[in-house]
Design an enzyme around this catalytic site. Structure first.
Site, PDB file in Angstrom:
ATOM      1  N   TYR A 279       0.806  -1.233   0.000  1.00  0.00           N
ATOM      2  CA  TYR A 279       0.000   0.000   0.000  1.00  0.00           C
ATOM      3  C   TYR A 279       0.837   1.280   0.000  1.00  0.00           C
ATOM      4  O   TYR A 279       2.025   1.247   0.167  1.00  0.00           O
ATOM      5  CB  TYR A 279      -1.094  -0.013   1.063  1.00  0.00           C
ATOM      6  N   GLU A 280       0.161   2.387  -0.269  1.00  0.00           N
ATOM      7  CA  GLU A 280       0.811   3.701  -0.488  1.00  0.00           C
ATOM      8  C   GLU A 280       1.818   3.636  -1.628  1.00  0.00           C
ATOM      9  O   GLU A 280       2.877   4.268  -1.568  1.00  0.00           O
ATOM     10  CB  GLU A 280       1.494   4.208   0.793  1.00  0.00           C
ATOM     11  N   GLY A 281       1.472   2.911  -2.664  1.00  0.00           N
ATOM     12  CA  GLY A 281       2.384   2.741  -3.803  1.00  0.00           C
ATOM     13  C   GLY A 281       3.207   1.487  -3.599  1.00  0.00           C
ATOM     14  O   GLY A 281       3.996   1.413  -2.663  1.00  0.00           O
TER      15      GLY A 281
END
Lengths: 596, 596
Positions: free
Chosen positions: A442-444
């Site tokens: 997550y978050e890229g």
């Protein structure tokens, strides 16, 4: 059940002995008064909250998970989570590094980052409830209207309300340009939002009185792709200008995701049905505003894996000292017992030291980075602000991806130390592994981080930012070049530095010929640069430990042993990574898509 | 829900084109009549069973888990498991490679191993119910009394009964010398067993009419440690001499373990309260008898991770072709769509190809090894039997540890391809990761495998067994030394071969000075030797593919691309491993135990 002891001594070493933060803070007007006693007191109290309040509900939270009442759309987190959050708010913890203009304590982010490391060690799933609020706070602080700031920032600062980031939709995560949620302008200047979001962490819960959703959506006339995305503030309960809570807004949890880990955090499918929102920042510039949240969040994700690495290490050490099994190959070490404690076995030590070195390297690199962030935000020298900002931008994808890949390796090693017991839920070790896994996504995703590093942060300006950071390493190597005792550390540091320089130049040339070469090399490259950073900080920490080891404090002996282990056993990985990196794009593209 | 297609073409390639098994089987009297049609028909039918009967209940089995009724001590596996087992028995599958003297079909183990790869891909947890029976069968076949064989082997062969291995106790797993379960001789020649076992896979269930537990325990006069352990046969229901089932025996499930994965397999705590058993093999020689089961089981565990790697790969490929997200860095590849399928991105391909190469390398090495096992068991040439036995002993720990470490990497990569969806249970990818994790632990942790390889199998006879295997590699390199097209494969193969030779000599010298050097080097060493094996088989497969690529069959094109990827991107890991290995023991032992 796992135990957790806040690593205060190592934190203090990093803050006071490695980084001399009190002197650094003196150069930042807003933090000029922050002294060592304040720092140490905050860490000590924060550590108590982490270890005494939220660590005990980590394992039970994982077993219990969250419950959605489909008739009311309300989500109930596991037992004890609401009470712990109330304690957190009472203690004033949400306000630690928030702006004093909105009721915050205005302390440096550096301190807050250490506090969050402890929260993450104790209970990653719980920590995501308040953790997401920081991103919402930052985005509103940077891009909100004066009215939005006046109403929402005090509530986020006090922790009375929490925040979320509503980005992902079923068909798009990485590629937000594809998103479909619509925002229709209303006569009163608000917007009516309709759409479907997924993977919304802490999207619905009963910990706080209201939830401030920051939602990406498209205006009716928006251009296609990522240039047509706007950011909206959509509260769970509508809010009057005086901050009082009104009726329920049309945004609700339509399903909970069943996940590999972080069971205790409510990961929600959110449905917006004409939800009333207000615009944050400029129309169609939502992605830029969202990136304010995203960068904070990426540092936060690296910190999650640091926290998990530390707590997994502590518990694996305790087990390895206690569990007796087999004799040392070089003869019994505990002849009074029927077998030796497994910490005598070299490979058990290797697994433990891997986790330890990854935790200590990460703690140093992260503290350094967030200190640069504090300078970027608060220095009164514009050149310094810019230089620090560029360095933070360079190091952020490394912290996100390198720490989380390491966290996956480290938590798995620590679980392995437990043998079969590691696979059993009640010991808590497999939970650390499952929780750590999301941090790589997550978050890229970590691939996206690596493209960000190599493409945008390094090659984009011909390596200028990397060179500026590398200059600090070269200066250190030159300073220590005449220090006999430091040769074992600065020589491999200089070597990996040279290799990164050469590799970067090669990749720059290749990328010029074919941009896909960046995609082929980026993941290996990020890991190599991560090791360069760790080598630098381990060398700097070793220098201090060498100087102070005569004090007799065993802390320095341990620090030296960890640094030596790092250079001997972990840094060599770069030899293979560089070769794989150099092998380039062709071996990845030869296979026709149809033949996969 | 994940899909599974048996990789029949690659299996046939390995069997018929790489290993020419039909010719090899001609040299084994018992298998001289086994032809290609039989082999292919068995694989095809076995693949249908795997993909149609047990694959569909893999995800639901993970969600549902097993249920223990504490009043009756009966365990109910998930829905559909019992019916699938009945289908399996009806199909005669348990008998595939069993002795015809006991109702078996007497087919080669090589074939059975391929069948099990498919079962493992489809449903590892289900496969463990019949899978454990094989170990019990082997141990009884090798060490049972004529009476035990006459009663039990036909039932295990037909699958009417299943088997277990009851080794581990709460305080001992690796170090079985510490075990405490007691066996008291009774007047009738039986034994009364009392004690507590844990982690007993398929320890209790309702799939079969009886369960044959093979239990390690101590006789009253047994010497301390591993030389005082005996093996007993303890059936769930007592069995009369005619094979009819009598009353319930005093061995029952007292608890189910809550595990990270393989939820659908009943991992039991087993309590023995005066359970009636009979001795298998000689008193106090139980560990040796148990090792017959263990070696079979270790090959089986490697095969589990091969199965998971294959199925994870297949599903990640399907997703990567379907999911559109971002544009290729070198320009749109699907301009008619709003974004490109993610398989265009080099790092997505790298993750997919890593899994593919690990699966194909493992399939070849495993088939080769089990073919040597068939020869070791069935050749009429005693020298060949011995040579094959030694080679199997050498390769078994590599198959166990290298395959399972690779399976962990590969399933995690394949999950990563799914982005956030990979973390969600319903997609099934995270289950593969959780299931794969146990394979690194059970049947001897991967550290234990590495000590077995370096200590017992390599250094113990001064590398003679390794040299014999290495001779085959040298011969191949020399044969292909003049083949221009093969240079890209044989040069790196020769290089890694030389490095392994040198490293082995160095480690032998070091171990002479301090036996703990073996423990420090073993894990890195095993991985390096694993890569030597994969390099050898990829080079051999590439040779065939080069020869046949003109046929236009795209299979050979894909095989070459996979081999090239392997040499370019995976083999380079050895550069770092060798350096870490060479760094030796000191960096692991510097830290005082108290300072961890």
């Amino acid at each position: 059940m796992p135990q957790y002891t806040p690593p205060l001594r190592d934190m203090q070493f990093v803050l006071h002995e490695l980084l001399n933060v009190v002197d650094e803070f003196k150069m930042i007007p807003a933090h000029a008064e922050v002294d060592a006693d304040t720092i140490n007191a905050v860490l000590e109290e924060g550590g108590k909250f982490a270890s005494e309040v939220i660590a005990p509900i980590n394992l039970s939270g994982d077993s219990e998970g969250c419950a959605l009442d489909r008739s009311t759309h309300e989500v109930t987190p596991p037992k004890g989570f609401r009470e712990a959050y109330a304690t957190y708010v009472e203690g004033g913890w949400p306000a630690l590094s928030c702006d004093t203009a909105y009721g915050g304590q205005g302390l440096p982010h550096t301190l807050n980052q250490f506090f969050y490391e402890m929260l993450n060690s104790a209970n990653q799933a719980w920590t995501m409830y308040p953790g997401l609020s920081h991103g919402a706070y930052e985005a509103l602080h940077a891009h909100g209207t004066p009215e939005q700031k006046a109403v929402y920032l005090p509530k986020l600062t006090s922790g009375e309300w929490t925040g979320t980031m509503c980005l992902t939709e079923p068909h798009c995560g990485t590629d937000l340009g594809l998103l479909r949620t619509k925002a229709e302008p209303q006569a009163d200047g608000t917007y009516a939002l309709t759409g479907q979001k997924i993977f919304i962490s802490a999207g619905e819960h009963n910990l706080a009185a209201n939830i401030v959703h920051l939602v990406l959506a498209r205006l009716p006339d928006a251009p296609a792709g990522s240039k047509g995305i706007s950011l909206f503030l959509v509260p769970k309960f509508k809010v009057a200008a005086d901050g009082s809570i009104g009726e329920r807004n049309g945004i609700f949890c339509s399903g909970l995701e069943h996940k590999m880990g972080i069971h205790a955090n409510s990961t929600c499918q959110m449905t917006l049905e004409g939800a009333v929102g207000t615009l944050v920042g400029e129309p169609n510039k939502g992605l830029a505003a969202m990136f304010v949240m995203m960068n904070t969040a990426r540092l936060g994700v690296g910190n999650q894996s640091l926290g998990l690495t530390e707590v997994a290490y502590q518990n694996a050490v305790a087990y390895a000292k206690d569990r007796i099994q087999m004799r040392s190959l070089s003869g019994p070490k505990a002849p009074d017992k029927p077998a030796d404690p497994i910490i005598v076995h070299p490979d058990v030590r290797k697994m433990l030291l891997t986790a330890r070195a990854y935790a200590e390297g990460a703690r140093a690199l992260q503290a350094y980075t967030v200190l640069q962030l504090d300078k970027a935000l608060g220095s009164d020298d514009e050149d310094e602000r810019k230089a620090c900002e560029a360095e933070v931008a360079l190091l952020t994808p490394i912290i996100k991806a390198f720490f989380t890949d390491n966290g996956w390796i480290a938590t798995s090693h620590c679980m392995q130390v437990f043998g079969g017991h590691g696979y059993i839920h009640e010991w808590g070790m497999e939970q650390f592994v499952r929780d750590a896994r999301i941090n790589m996504i997550y978050e890229g995703t970590n691939t996206i981080q690596s493209l960000d590093l190599l493409g945008r942060k390094v090659l984009h300006n011909n390596g200028a930012t990397l060179k500026a950071f590398g200059k600090k390493i070269i200066d250190f190597v030159e300073e220590e070049g005449v220090n006999e005792a430091m040769q074992e550390f600065v020589n491999p540091l200089a070597d990996i530095g040279d290799k990164v320089t050469k590799l970067t130049q090669e990749l720059g040339m290749k990328a010029f010929g074919n941009p896909d070469e960046v995609g082929a090399a980026a993941v290996d490259y990020l890991r190599v640069v991560g090791h360069l950073c760790f080598s630098y900080f381990f060398a700097r920490m070793a220098k201090i430990a060498l100087e102070k080891q005569a004090s007799g404090d065993p802390f320095y002996k341990a620090k030296l042993a960890t640094a030596r282990f790092y250079f001997a056993k972990l840094l060599p990985e770069t030899a293979g990574l560089i070769r794989s990196c150099r092998a380039g794009l062709a071996p990845l593209m030869e296979m026709d898509e149809a033949l996969f």
